[in-house]
Design a protein around this motif. Structure first.
Motif, PDB file in Angstrom:
ATOM      1  N   TRP A   1       0.878  -1.171   0.000  1.00  0.00           N
ATOM      2  CA  TRP A   1       0.000   0.000   0.000  1.00  0.00           C
ATOM      3  C   TRP A   1       0.917   1.222   0.000  1.00  0.00           C
ATOM      4  CZ3 TRP A   1      -1.221  -4.315   2.870  1.00  0.00           C
ATOM      5  CH2 TRP A   1      -2.497  -4.874   2.679  1.00  0.00           C
TER       6      TRP A   1
ATOM      7  N   HIS B   1      -7.539   2.340   6.177  1.00  0.00           N
ATOM      8  CA  HIS B   1      -6.383   1.543   5.769  1.00  0.00           C
ATOM      9  C   HIS B   1      -6.283   0.218   6.523  1.00  0.00           C
ATOM     10  CE1 HIS B   1      -2.469   0.287   4.512  1.00  0.00           C
ATOM     11  NE2 HIS B   1      -1.951   0.469   5.705  1.00  0.00           N
TER      12      HIS B   1
ATOM     13  N   VAL C   1      -0.087   5.678   1.722  1.00  0.00           N
ATOM     14  CA  VAL C   1      -1.293   5.292   2.455  1.00  0.00           C
ATOM     15  C   VAL C   1      -2.126   6.504   2.857  1.00  0.00           C
ATOM     16  CG1 VAL C   1      -2.065   4.350   4.680  1.00  0.00           C
ATOM     17  CG2 VAL C   1      -0.352   3.132   3.329  1.00  0.00           C
TER      18      VAL C   1
END
Length: 185
Positions: free
Chosen positions: A148, A156, A151
């Motif tokens: 990821w 998340h 972010v």
């Protein structure tokens, strides 16, 4: 410091991609214990890099990981946070927010450079070196399973948990929905 050309970020390796071997590291945690990636062989590792302890975005992200720590453990994962802050600063941050996972002090930027997240940043016209908020999911065999980059904190941790549970990450669902042909009416 390495010489830099204008507009070129230096000092980091490329970000490891899914399927590549995760770079090894040995860093001290908030209690001064040495933590290495190798000690978690056989487990999923959620390795998240963040810029600075006790700042708004970093605190929200750490507390979100804290709040989902039992679900992450149940899914077979260990969480490790990494920033360039000192062990003393990590200790204060972990105690203040009751963080149940290690915070690793990457004061020399060795891990952040190996993972390609240390580089030139610009904020309000000021240029400086720092960490780009990035999370890596490393599988039990030490391979990068998912990355990821850059972010966005909101939601998340739920994306990480969904992937650990075998569900597609939110971004993959959106991309698949865009590619799906329209159904005739």
């Amino acid at each position: 410091m390495r010489a830099r050309r204008p507009g070129i970020t230096t000092g980091s390796m490329p970000i490891p991609q899914a399927g590549s071997a995760a770079p090894g590291f040995q860093l001290p945690d908030q209690n001064g214990n040495t933590v290495s990636l190798a000690q978690f062989a056989g487990k999923h590792v959620v390795l998240y890099f963040y810029p600075k302890d006790d700042t708004p975005g970093c605190t929200t992200e750490a507390c979100d990981f804290r709040d989902e720590s039992s679900a992450l453990q149940k899914a077979g994962a260990v969480v490790l946070g990494v920033s360039p802050d000192s062990t003393a600063r990590h200790q204060k941050f972990a105690a203040k927010f009751n963080l149940p996972f290690p915070l690793l002090a990457d004061t020399e930027h060795t891990a952040s450079e190996a993972y390609g997240v240390w580089g030139e940043k610009t904020n309000y016209g000021r240029t400086y070196m720092g960490i780009t908020r990035t999370t890596f999911l490393i599988d039990p065999q030490g391979q990068v399973k998912h990355v990821w980059p850059k972010v966005k904190v909101a939601g998340h941790v739920q994306e990480v948990l969904a992937l650990l549970k075998g569900e597609a990450p939110a971004g993959a669902k959106k991309a698949a929905a865009k590619k799906a042909p329209a159904t005739p009416r």
